[in-house]
Design a protein around this motif. Structure first.
Motif, PDB file in Angstrom:
ATOM      1  N   ALA A  18     -10.279 -17.690  28.620  1.00  0.00           N
ATOM      2  CA  ALA A  18     -10.568 -16.358  29.165  1.00  0.00           C
ATOM      3  C   ALA A  18      -9.390 -15.419  28.943  1.00  0.00           C
ATOM      4  O   ALA A  18      -8.230 -15.844  28.863  1.00  0.00           O
ATOM      5  CB  ALA A  18     -10.901 -16.442  30.642  1.00  0.00           C
ATOM      6  N   TYR A  19      -9.720 -14.138  28.883  1.00  0.00           N
ATOM      7  CA  TYR A  19      -8.709 -13.105  28.660  1.00  0.00           C
ATOM      8  C   TYR A  19      -9.247 -11.800  29.231  1.00  0.00           C
ATOM      9  O   TYR A  19     -10.463 -11.585  29.318  1.00  0.00           O
ATOM     10  CB  TYR A  19      -8.437 -12.972  27.164  1.00  0.00           C
ATOM     11  CG  TYR A  19      -7.386 -11.951  26.785  1.00  0.00           C
ATOM     12  CD1 TYR A  19      -6.042 -12.200  27.021  1.00  0.00           C
ATOM     13  CD2 TYR A  19      -7.737 -10.750  26.172  1.00  0.00           C
ATOM     14  CE1 TYR A  19      -5.063 -11.270  26.662  1.00  0.00           C
ATOM     15  CE2 TYR A  19      -6.778  -9.824  25.808  1.00  0.00           C
ATOM     16  CZ  TYR A  19      -5.439 -10.087  26.056  1.00  0.00           C
ATOM     17  OH  TYR A  19      -4.485  -9.171  25.708  1.00  0.00           O
ATOM     18  N   ASP A  20      -8.341 -10.911  29.638  1.00  0.00           N
ATOM     19  CA  ASP A  20      -8.734  -9.595  30.138  1.00  0.00           C
ATOM     20  C   ASP A  20      -8.793  -8.625  28.963  1.00  0.00           C
ATOM     21  O   ASP A  20      -7.764  -8.118  28.492  1.00  0.00           O
ATOM     22  CB  ASP A  20      -7.741  -9.107  31.198  1.00  0.00           C
ATOM     23  CG  ASP A  20      -7.789  -9.955  32.456  1.00  0.00           C
ATOM     24  OD1 ASP A  20      -8.900 -10.350  32.854  1.00  0.00           O
ATOM     25  OD2 ASP A  20      -6.716 -10.236  33.037  1.00  0.00           O
ATOM     26  N   TRP A  21     -10.006  -8.370  28.489  1.00  0.00           N
ATOM     27  CA  TRP A  21     -10.218  -7.578  27.277  1.00  0.00           C
ATOM     28  C   TRP A  21     -10.327  -6.090  27.610  1.00  0.00           C
ATOM     29  O   TRP A  21     -11.037  -5.721  28.546  1.00  0.00           O
ATOM     30  CB  TRP A  21     -11.506  -8.023  26.572  1.00  0.00           C
ATOM     31  CG  TRP A  21     -11.507  -9.468  26.226  1.00  0.00           C
ATOM     32  CD1 TRP A  21     -11.918 -10.498  27.011  1.00  0.00           C
ATOM     33  CD2 TRP A  21     -11.028 -10.048  25.016  1.00  0.00           C
ATOM     34  NE1 TRP A  21     -11.745 -11.693  26.371  1.00  0.00           N
ATOM     35  CE2 TRP A  21     -11.196 -11.453  25.138  1.00  0.00           C
ATOM     36  CE3 TRP A  21     -10.489  -9.527  23.837  1.00  0.00           C
ATOM     37  CZ2 TRP A  21     -10.838 -12.337  24.129  1.00  0.00           C
ATOM     38  CZ3 TRP A  21     -10.141 -10.403  22.827  1.00  0.00           C
ATOM     39  CH2 TRP A  21     -10.309 -11.789  22.978  1.00  0.00           C
ATOM     40  N   PRO A  22      -9.664  -5.236  26.877  1.00  0.00           N
ATOM     41  CA  PRO A  22      -9.826  -3.800  27.123  1.00  0.00           C
ATOM     42  C   PRO A  22     -11.272  -3.369  26.871  1.00  0.00           C
ATOM     43  O   PRO A  22     -11.875  -3.742  25.860  1.00  0.00           O
ATOM     44  CB  PRO A  22      -8.866  -3.153  26.130  1.00  0.00           C
ATOM     45  CG  PRO A  22      -8.591  -4.195  25.099  1.00  0.00           C
ATOM     46  CD  PRO A  22      -8.739  -5.521  25.766  1.00  0.00           C
ATOM     47  N   GLU A  23     -11.811  -2.585  27.800  1.00  0.00           N
ATOM     48  CA  GLU A  23     -13.202  -2.141  27.684  1.00  0.00           C
ATOM     49  C   GLU A  23     -13.455  -1.398  26.372  1.00  0.00           C
ATOM     50  O   GLU A  23     -14.551  -1.471  25.809  1.00  0.00           O
ATOM     51  CB  GLU A  23     -13.575  -1.256  28.870  1.00  0.00           C
ATOM     52  CG  GLU A  23     -13.917  -2.006  30.141  1.00  0.00           C
ATOM     53  CD  GLU A  23     -15.275  -2.698  30.066  1.00  0.00           C
ATOM     54  OE1 GLU A  23     -16.016  -2.435  29.098  1.00  0.00           O
ATOM     55  OE2 GLU A  23     -15.587  -3.489  30.959  1.00  0.00           O
ATOM     56  N   GLU A  24     -12.454  -0.713  25.883  1.00  0.00           N
ATOM     57  CA  GLU A  24     -12.677   0.065  24.664  1.00  0.00           C
ATOM     58  C   GLU A  24     -12.960  -0.830  23.452  1.00  0.00           C
ATOM     59  O   GLU A  24     -13.507  -0.373  22.450  1.00  0.00           O
ATOM     60  CB  GLU A  24     -11.487   0.976  24.394  1.00  0.00           C
ATOM     61  CG  GLU A  24     -10.167   0.255  24.204  1.00  0.00           C
ATOM     62  CD  GLU A  24      -8.994   1.222  24.153  1.00  0.00           C
ATOM     63  OE1 GLU A  24      -9.196   2.424  24.437  1.00  0.00           O
ATOM     64  OE2 GLU A  24      -7.879   0.785  23.840  1.00  0.00           O
ATOM     65  N   PHE A  25     -12.607  -2.113  23.551  1.00  0.00           N
ATOM     66  CA  PHE A  25     -12.953  -3.066  22.489  1.00  0.00           C
ATOM     67  C   PHE A  25     -14.462  -3.199  22.348  1.00  0.00           C
ATOM     68  O   PHE A  25     -14.968  -3.513  21.266  1.00  0.00           O
ATOM     69  CB  PHE A  25     -12.307  -4.423  22.804  1.00  0.00           C
ATOM     70  CG  PHE A  25     -12.518  -5.492  21.756  1.00  0.00           C
ATOM     71  CD1 PHE A  25     -12.161  -5.290  20.434  1.00  0.00           C
ATOM     72  CD2 PHE A  25     -13.062  -6.718  22.107  1.00  0.00           C
ATOM     73  CE1 PHE A  25     -12.334  -6.274  19.476  1.00  0.00           C
ATOM     74  CE2 PHE A  25     -13.241  -7.719  21.159  1.00  0.00           C
ATOM     75  CZ  PHE A  25     -12.878  -7.492  19.841  1.00  0.00           C
ATOM     76  N   PHE A  26     -15.183  -2.954  23.451  1.00  0.00           N
ATOM     77  CA  PHE A  26     -16.641  -3.139  23.454  1.00  0.00           C
ATOM     78  C   PHE A  26     -17.412  -1.829  23.294  1.00  0.00           C
ATOM     79  O   PHE A  26     -18.625  -1.798  23.468  1.00  0.00           O
ATOM     80  CB  PHE A  26     -17.072  -3.844  24.741  1.00  0.00           C
ATOM     81  CG  PHE A  26     -16.355  -5.145  24.976  1.00  0.00           C
ATOM     82  CD1 PHE A  26     -16.533  -6.213  24.116  1.00  0.00           C
ATOM     83  CD2 PHE A  26     -15.468  -5.287  26.029  1.00  0.00           C
ATOM     84  CE1 PHE A  26     -15.860  -7.412  24.307  1.00  0.00           C
ATOM     85  CE2 PHE A  26     -14.785  -6.477  26.236  1.00  0.00           C
ATOM     86  CZ  PHE A  26     -14.977  -7.543  25.371  1.00  0.00           C
ATOM     87  N   ALA A  27     -16.716  -0.751  22.990  1.00  0.00           N
ATOM     88  CA  ALA A  27     -17.412   0.509  22.737  1.00  0.00           C
ATOM     89  C   ALA A  27     -18.189   0.409  21.421  1.00  0.00           C
ATOM     90  O   ALA A  27     -17.771  -0.278  20.484  1.00  0.00           O
ATOM     91  CB  ALA A  27     -16.407   1.652  22.667  1.00  0.00           C
ATOM     92  N   GLU A  28     -19.335   1.086  21.357  1.00  0.00           N
ATOM     93  CA  GLU A  28     -20.070   1.120  20.096  1.00  0.00           C
ATOM     94  C   GLU A  28     -19.200   1.753  19.010  1.00  0.00           C
ATOM     95  O   GLU A  28     -18.522   2.749  19.244  1.00  0.00           O
ATOM     96  CB  GLU A  28     -21.371   1.906  20.253  1.00  0.00           C
ATOM     97  CG  GLU A  28     -22.413   1.192  21.084  1.00  0.00           C
ATOM     98  CD  GLU A  28     -23.775   1.864  20.998  1.00  0.00           C
ATOM     99  OE1 GLU A  28     -23.883   2.899  20.296  1.00  0.00           O
ATOM    100  OE2 GLU A  28     -24.725   1.364  21.620  1.00  0.00           O
TER     101      GLU A  28
END
Length: 665
Positions: free
Chosen positions: A229-239
């Motif tokens: 597990a890791y704390d992923w920046p939300e912007e990594f999941f932006a379209e």
């Protein structure tokens, strides 16, 4: 409040495993070209083992995996699990394969049918699952078609070492079997830390969406890192939209190209797969309408013009038509468009025989554009043709009417040879292979798609098939991989989904190819895809048998027969029932023994709503009813010393042919 990313202070994060993050990221990647937007990775194929089941496998469950809803990869039903933040638009459909190589072939078939704008991912375990990807990866890269490979890998932490199926290399602790994928991938990375996924995933998408650099992309995923597990920046999941470029030609190169075309008296276009990848068929038709330059096609380029277009002169090279090859021998300018100029196209350097011949090569890659010492025109095929057409328009260029009359007359004569090969004078006789193609030719419309890759069929198809639409002819001949056809047909069917009625998709295979890789029949049955499989039984490797005879190897080891008393293979045919095998895997099977039987069976298969196999034993043709012989040479070196007369004679012919080879400088 959501935690923030240590790498991006103030940016909200989402805690996911590396595998969950990768799947969520992939579901939000899009390509865009000419205003059309589609999912870049629309589905994931997978076979699970200990190297990926707890990582990517679990992540696909989180992502609401299921069947794809069509070519754009949208889901058919249900929102994904909130843990990965997937709504219905961001599901990651899952497709179950039976063989890892075949899964890559299916993904490649899908990508080609999707115009390289949408692709599939393929996940496997470590060990055999990973190494089984190598053949498919080579095929994808050679054909410039995108596929994302996600093999499991050994522990990054080395906490369990060696693990099951691990390759231990004494001199390098960081080597695994996945390193076999490096030379056949356009991009390769091993994700040894969760945060390393972020730059690697972005690079992977860049390469997949790059029309000049696409092919197989490999992200090797250590099985412990997949589950970490890791704390992923939300912007990594932006379209994210990846624009597929259409680079225009350089002004200097364009002017040189115009001068070359205007000075040519016998120009010939060689249309390659780049025409199709660029969707440049209409632009090519407009260019030929303005200039009347004839168009020959490679295997990948066949269909760039319809068979009945006045400028289409058919396939070129070793498997080409007499019309195209004679034009090639006398051409003073060869205009390659989106082709690699392989040895089949150039007849191993013997085809373009005019002492004054020069080459102009329009290609999106500089590497290909400079082949054969060509004048390069580095650009997208459509953009380059549009610029060339416009530049010539104001200068009134058109070939001499006598040249146009010459090639159209030669084309008519070749069509008579095609008709003779397709003719079926005795409806009660066993059909030849070319008669099988003739019966299909009489049945299909522009909706049908034919898929083939290896054996003697590619040669017959390239010379004889009358292509009716830009995507009807799907022959993989960059790698000519036996076993490609059935899984590729599944990929094509998935890409063409949504049509009512569905497009008929035919996989044409010989018995040798069928035995290589029939396993994805089970996938077609599972998904109830209306695959039309035509199995031609000729009891051996017919194509290589003919080649063997021509090079003095006397057809050794090419027949499927019992051993004889002397230890050879000249006994009776093996009692193998491929029709029964296909039926055992779940297909409906129609057996045909005569021309009339086959005509009925093909028609019934075309109308079938589920996977259907037509099985036919073919007759060896005579010199009259068989396909026209090769119209150009192909270099397969013959033994320089031998005691057997067949090899001695073959070497004499080889020396005669090779003397005609030239290097174009």
């Amino acid at each position: 409040m959501s935690p923030t990313s240590p790498a991006n202070p103030g940016c909200p994060t989402r805690r996911l495993t590396t595998a969950q993050a990768l799947v969520a990221f992939l579901a939000r990647q899009y390509t865009e070209r000419d205003g059309r937007r589609q999912r870049l990775i629309s589905a994931t194929w997978g076979i699970f083992g200990h190297g990926n089941v707890a990582g990517i496998g679990q992540a696909l469950v989180e992502a609401g995996g299921g069947r794809s809803g069509g070519g754009n990869g949208g889901g058919r039903s249900g929102a994904g699990n909130g843990g990965a933040g997937n709504g219905a638009a961001h599901r990651m459909p899952y497709l179950q394969g039976r063989n890892e190589q075949a899964m890559v072939h299916a993904a490649v078939g899908y990508a080609r049918q999707s115009g390289r704008l949408s692709a599939h991912a393929v996940t496997t375990s470590i060990g055999p699952g990973a190494t089984n990807l190598v053949t498919g990866a080579a095929l994808a890269t050679i054909n410039r078609l995108p596929v994302l490979l996600l093999p499991g890998d050994t522990f990054a932490t080395r906490s369990a070492d060696p693990v099951l199926q691990q390759l231990e290399v004494e001199y390098a602790g960081d080597v695994s079997v996945n390193d076999c994928l490096r030379p056949v991938s356009r991009y390769f990375d091993r994700i040894t830390r969760p945060e390393a996924l972020i730059p690697a995933a972005l690079q992977a998408m860049r390469v997949l969406a790059d029309p000049a650099g696409t092919g197989a992309v490999t992200l090797a995923l250590p099985q412990d890192v997949q589950a970490e597990a890791y704390d992923w920046p939300e912007e990594f999941f932006a379209e994210r939209d990846w624009h597929v470029r259409r680079p225009a030609p350089d002004a200097h190169e364009l002017e040189a190209a115009v001068r070359a075309v205007r000075s040519a008296r016998r120009p010939l276009i060689v249309a390659g797969g780049g025409i199709r990848h660029s969707a440049a068929e209409e632009t090519l038709a407009a260019f030929t309408a303005a200039t009347r330059i004839p168009v020959a096609s490679t295997q990948a380029g066949k269909g760039a013009l319809r068979h009945d277009h006045p400028a289409d002169v058919g396939g070129i090279g070793h498997t080409g038509t007499a019309t195209a090859d004679e034009l090639a021998r006398t051409a003073d300018l060869v205009i390659g468009i989106g082709t690699r100029f392989s040895d089949f196209t150039t007849a191993s350097g013997t085809l373009f025989a005019n002492p004054a011949v020069r080459f102009l090569h329009l290609n999106i890659t500089g590497f290909d554009a400079h082949k054969l010492a060509a004048l390069p025109l580095v650009a997208d095929a459509r953009a380059g043709l549009e610029a060339l057409t416009a530049a010539l328009a104001g200068r009134g260029h058109r070939v001499d009417p006598a040249y146009e009359t010459e090639y159209t007359g030669a084309k008519e004569a070749w069509e008579e040879r095609v008709e003779a090969s397709f003719a079926t004078p005795d409806p009660t006789a066993r059909p030849t292979q070319t008669q099988v193609l003739g019966l299909l030719d009489a049945l299909v419309t522009e909706d049908d798609i034919l898929i083939n890759a290896a054996g003697s069929l590619p040669g017959d198809l390239h010379k004889l098939w009358r292509t009716r639409s830009r995507d009807q002819y799907h022959v993989e001949y960059g790698y000519s991989c036996m076993g490609y056809e059935i899984p590729a047909a599944i990929g094509v069917l998935l890409a063409a989904e949504g049509r009512t009625p569905p497009r008929p998709v035919w996989a044409l295979v010989g018995d040798g190819t069928y035995l290589m890789n029939p396993t994805e029949i089970v996938t077609a049955v599972q998904e109830n895809l209306p695959l039309k499989l035509v199995v031609l039984q000729n009891h051996g490797y017919a194509s290589i048998g003919g080649l063997s005879e021509s090079v003095g190897a006397e057809r050794f080891g090419t027949a499927y027969r019992h051993r004889d008393a002397d230890g050879g293979f000249t006994g009776p045919p093996l009692p193998v029932d491929l029709a029964a095998n296909a039926a055992s895997l779940g297909m409906r099977v129609l057996r045909a023994t005569t021309v009339d039987d086959l005509r009925t069976a093909l028609s019934e298969a075309r109308d079938a709503g589920g996977p259907t196999c037509v099985y036919v034993e073919t007759e060896t043709p005579d010199t009259v009813s068989g396909p026209p012989p090769a119209q150009a040479w192909w270099d397969v070196p013959v033994a320089e010393t031998a005691s057997r007369p067949a090899a001695v004679k073959a070497r004499e012919e080889y020396d005669r042919q090779v003397a005609a080879r030239r290097r174009h400088l």
